[in-house]
Write a protein that holds these residues in place. Structure first.
Motif, PDB file in Angstrom:
ATOM      1  N   ALA A  31      -4.228  -3.864  11.970  1.00  0.00           N
ATOM      2  CA  ALA A  31      -4.361  -2.612  11.226  1.00  0.00           C
ATOM      3  C   ALA A  31      -3.374  -2.593  10.071  1.00  0.00           C
ATOM      4  O   ALA A  31      -2.379  -3.313  10.082  1.00  0.00           O
ATOM      5  CB  ALA A  31      -4.103  -1.422  12.149  1.00  0.00           C
ATOM      6  N   VAL A  32      -3.655  -1.748   9.104  1.00  0.00           N
ATOM      7  CA  VAL A  32      -2.745  -1.509   7.989  1.00  0.00           C
ATOM      8  C   VAL A  32      -2.231  -0.090   8.139  1.00  0.00           C
ATOM      9  O   VAL A  32      -3.015   0.849   8.279  1.00  0.00           O
ATOM     10  CB  VAL A  32      -3.468  -1.668   6.627  1.00  0.00           C
ATOM     11  N   GLN A  33      -0.930   0.048   8.157  1.00  0.00           N
ATOM     12  CA  GLN A  33      -0.303   1.366   8.280  1.00  0.00           C
ATOM     13  C   GLN A  33       0.089   1.868   6.888  1.00  0.00           C
ATOM     14  O   GLN A  33       1.240   2.206   6.641  1.00  0.00           O
ATOM     15  CB  GLN A  33       0.941   1.278   9.185  1.00  0.00           C
ATOM     16  N   ALA A  34      -0.858   1.870   5.970  1.00  0.00           N
ATOM     17  CA  ALA A  34      -0.587   2.277   4.589  1.00  0.00           C
ATOM     18  C   ALA A  34       0.091   3.641   4.564  1.00  0.00           C
ATOM     19  O   ALA A  34      -0.210   4.507   5.370  1.00  0.00           O
ATOM     20  CB  ALA A  34      -1.885   2.316   3.783  1.00  0.00           C
ATOM     21  N   GLY A  35       1.014   3.795   3.650  1.00  0.00           N
ATOM     22  CA  GLY A  35       1.764   5.034   3.564  1.00  0.00           C
ATOM     23  C   GLY A  35       3.102   4.931   4.265  1.00  0.00           C
ATOM     24  O   GLY A  35       4.016   5.705   4.000  1.00  0.00           O
ATOM     25  N   SER A  36       3.250   3.954   5.153  1.00  0.00           N
ATOM     26  CA  SER A  36       4.525   3.792   5.856  1.00  0.00           C
ATOM     27  C   SER A  36       5.330   2.619   5.297  1.00  0.00           C
ATOM     28  O   SER A  36       6.412   2.338   5.773  1.00  0.00           O
ATOM     29  CB  SER A  36       4.278   3.574   7.357  1.00  0.00           C
ATOM     30  N   TYR A  37       4.789   1.953   4.276  1.00  0.00           N
ATOM     31  CA  TYR A  37       5.457   0.796   3.703  1.00  0.00           C
ATOM     32  C   TYR A  37       6.226   1.187   2.439  1.00  0.00           C
ATOM     33  O   TYR A  37       5.789   2.049   1.677  1.00  0.00           O
ATOM     34  CB  TYR A  37       4.447  -0.296   3.348  1.00  0.00           C
ATOM     35  N   GLU A  38       7.317   0.512   2.203  1.00  0.00           N
ATOM     36  CA  GLU A  38       8.060   0.664   0.956  1.00  0.00           C
ATOM     37  C   GLU A  38       7.270  -0.042  -0.157  1.00  0.00           C
ATOM     38  O   GLU A  38       6.326  -0.774   0.105  1.00  0.00           O
ATOM     39  CB  GLU A  38       9.454   0.021   1.093  1.00  0.00           C
ATOM     40  N   TYR A  39       7.708   0.149  -1.397  1.00  0.00           N
ATOM     41  CA  TYR A  39       7.010  -0.439  -2.543  1.00  0.00           C
ATOM     42  C   TYR A  39       6.865  -1.955  -2.401  1.00  0.00           C
ATOM     43  O   TYR A  39       5.773  -2.505  -2.545  1.00  0.00           O
ATOM     44  CB  TYR A  39       7.741  -0.114  -3.848  1.00  0.00           C
ATOM     45  N   PHE A  40       7.950  -2.653  -2.091  1.00  0.00           N
ATOM     46  CA  PHE A  40       7.923  -4.108  -1.991  1.00  0.00           C
ATOM     47  C   PHE A  40       6.972  -4.561  -0.886  1.00  0.00           C
ATOM     48  O   PHE A  40       6.183  -5.488  -1.070  1.00  0.00           O
ATOM     49  CB  PHE A  40       9.336  -4.654  -1.751  1.00  0.00           C
ATOM     50  N   GLU A  41       7.022  -3.898   0.266  1.00  0.00           N
ATOM     51  CA  GLU A  41       6.127  -4.246   1.378  1.00  0.00           C
ATOM     52  C   GLU A  41       4.664  -4.045   0.989  1.00  0.00           C
ATOM     53  O   GLU A  41       3.799  -4.843   1.344  1.00  0.00           O
ATOM     54  CB  GLU A  41       6.451  -3.397   2.611  1.00  0.00           C
ATOM     55  N   THR A  42       4.388  -2.960   0.245  1.00  0.00           N
ATOM     56  CA  THR A  42       3.026  -2.683  -0.209  1.00  0.00           C
ATOM     57  C   THR A  42       2.534  -3.786  -1.130  1.00  0.00           C
ATOM     58  O   THR A  42       1.387  -4.235  -1.034  1.00  0.00           O
ATOM     59  CB  THR A  42       2.947  -1.321  -0.919  1.00  0.00           C
ATOM     60  N   GLN A  43       3.404  -4.258  -2.026  1.00  0.00           N
ATOM     61  CA  GLN A  43       3.017  -5.325  -2.950  1.00  0.00           C
ATOM     62  C   GLN A  43       2.749  -6.637  -2.211  1.00  0.00           C
ATOM     63  O   GLN A  43       1.793  -7.351  -2.521  1.00  0.00           O
ATOM     64  CB  GLN A  43       4.091  -5.525  -4.027  1.00  0.00           C
ATOM     65  N   ILE A  44       3.576  -6.951  -1.230  1.00  0.00           N
ATOM     66  CA  ILE A  44       3.361  -8.159  -0.422  1.00  0.00           C
ATOM     67  C   ILE A  44       2.026  -8.031   0.322  1.00  0.00           C
ATOM     68  O   ILE A  44       1.223  -8.970   0.352  1.00  0.00           O
ATOM     69  CB  ILE A  44       4.519  -8.375   0.587  1.00  0.00           C
ATOM     70  N   VAL A  66      -4.973  -1.344  -0.262  1.00  0.00           N
ATOM     71  CA  VAL A  66      -3.934  -0.636   0.482  1.00  0.00           C
ATOM     72  C   VAL A  66      -3.881   0.835   0.094  1.00  0.00           C
ATOM     73  O   VAL A  66      -3.590   1.699   0.923  1.00  0.00           O
ATOM     74  CB  VAL A  66      -2.556  -1.305   0.251  1.00  0.00           C
ATOM     75  N   SER A  67      -4.195   1.157  -1.157  1.00  0.00           N
ATOM     76  CA  SER A  67      -4.134   2.550  -1.600  1.00  0.00           C
ATOM     77  C   SER A  67      -5.225   3.411  -0.964  1.00  0.00           C
ATOM     78  O   SER A  67      -5.202   4.634  -1.090  1.00  0.00           O
ATOM     79  CB  SER A  67      -4.217   2.634  -3.128  1.00  0.00           C
ATOM     80  N   ASP A  68      -6.169   2.783  -0.244  1.00  0.00           N
ATOM     81  CA  ASP A  68      -7.210   3.542   0.456  1.00  0.00           C
ATOM     82  C   ASP A  68      -6.665   4.256   1.689  1.00  0.00           C
ATOM     83  O   ASP A  68      -7.361   5.044   2.309  1.00  0.00           O
ATOM     84  CB  ASP A  68      -8.363   2.630   0.882  1.00  0.00           C
ATOM     85  N   GLY A  69      -5.436   3.956   2.076  1.00  0.00           N
ATOM     86  CA  GLY A  69      -4.826   4.606   3.237  1.00  0.00           C
ATOM     87  C   GLY A  69      -4.854   3.725   4.465  1.00  0.00           C
ATOM     88  O   GLY A  69      -5.299   2.581   4.424  1.00  0.00           O
ATOM     89  N   PRO A  70      -4.368   4.269   5.595  1.00  0.00           N
ATOM     90  CA  PRO A  70      -4.336   3.492   6.843  1.00  0.00           C
ATOM     91  C   PRO A  70      -5.736   3.017   7.232  1.00  0.00           C
ATOM     92  O   PRO A  70      -6.724   3.719   7.007  1.00  0.00           O
ATOM     93  CB  PRO A  70      -3.799   4.479   7.881  1.00  0.00           C
ATOM     94  N   LYS A  71      -5.791   1.827   7.808  1.00  0.00           N
ATOM     95  CA  LYS A  71      -7.094   1.277   8.200  1.00  0.00           C
ATOM     96  C   LYS A  71      -6.898   0.422   9.447  1.00  0.00           C
ATOM     97  O   LYS A  71      -6.051  -0.445   9.494  1.00  0.00           O
ATOM     98  CB  LYS A  71      -7.651   0.412   7.071  1.00  0.00           C
ATOM     99  N   GLU A  72      -7.710   0.706  10.440  1.00  0.00           N
ATOM    100  CA  GLU A  72      -7.698  -0.070  11.675  1.00  0.00           C
ATOM    101  C   GLU A  72      -8.895  -1.019  11.635  1.00  0.00           C
ATOM    102  O   GLU A  72     -10.031  -0.581  11.511  1.00  0.00           O
ATOM    103  CB  GLU A  72      -7.806   0.880  12.862  1.00  0.00           C
TER     104      GLU A  72
END
Length: 177
Positions: free
Chosen positions: A125-138, A151-157
């Motif tokens: 799953a992606v816990q989008a919204g809980s990551y810092e900027y650098f983690e989001t870019q990775i 990732v900008s679509d939000g959390p996704k299981e």
């Protein structure tokens, strides 16, 4: 039948999967003990179980160190019974990433000298919204590179619960030898 459900979880999805495994097997009449490999002080006698389900996420191409140490420390006992390895990664969610997801398992097997009887690559799953900027870019440019998810679509299981249920049923009813 008694089953050990040993797992490691970093962001919560593998913990959720471990809970699902335990609940599903219990509903089928199986006795299950759940063990978090991060709990280094908890006593555990692997010999008391007929089978084992092992679950861990992949981050930076590796399963958690506590999980790999657990496998290495209990390798002999685990090899004496049927085992199901659930390797949880985002690569497992996409056809283009499945070969790499299998590489994570192969690399873990080389480090621990343990190979499960059966292996299932489980989408995480992606816990989008809980990551810092650098983690989001990775996540966006390295992990999910060419996959059809932003990732900008939000959390996704991505976990396929039906496929996991089917594999658990097959594992629980398979002959021991």
């Amino acid at each position: 039948m008694t089953v050990l459900m040993a797992y490691a979880s970093l962001e919560g999805q593998t913990g959720k999967i471990a809970g699902f495994v335990a609940d599903h097997l219990r509903q089928a009449g199986v006795a299950v003990e759940v063990f978090d490999t991060a709990d280094k002080t908890a006593p555990l006698d692997v010999d008391g179980f007929e089978r084992a389900v092992l679950a861990a996420p992949v981050h930076e191409r590796r399963h958690p160190l506590t999980f790999e140490v657990f496998l290495g420390a209990h390798r002999t006992e685990l090899e004496a019974r049927p085992t199901l390895m659930l390797s949880v990664s985002l690569n497992a969610a996409f056809a283009e990433g499945r070969a790499e997801a299998q590489e994570y398992v192969t690399e873990m097997e080389m480090r621990t000298r343990f190979a499960a009887t059966r292996t299932l690559l489980v989408p995480g799953a992606v816990q989008a919204g809980s990551y810092e900027y650098f983690e989001t870019q990775i996540l966006r440019h390295v992990v999910l590179r060419d996959f059809d998810y932003d990732v900008s679509d939000g959390p996704k299981e991505f976990t396929d619960w039906a496929a996991l249920r089917q594999e658990l049923d097959a594992f629980a009813t398979a002959p021991s030898s």
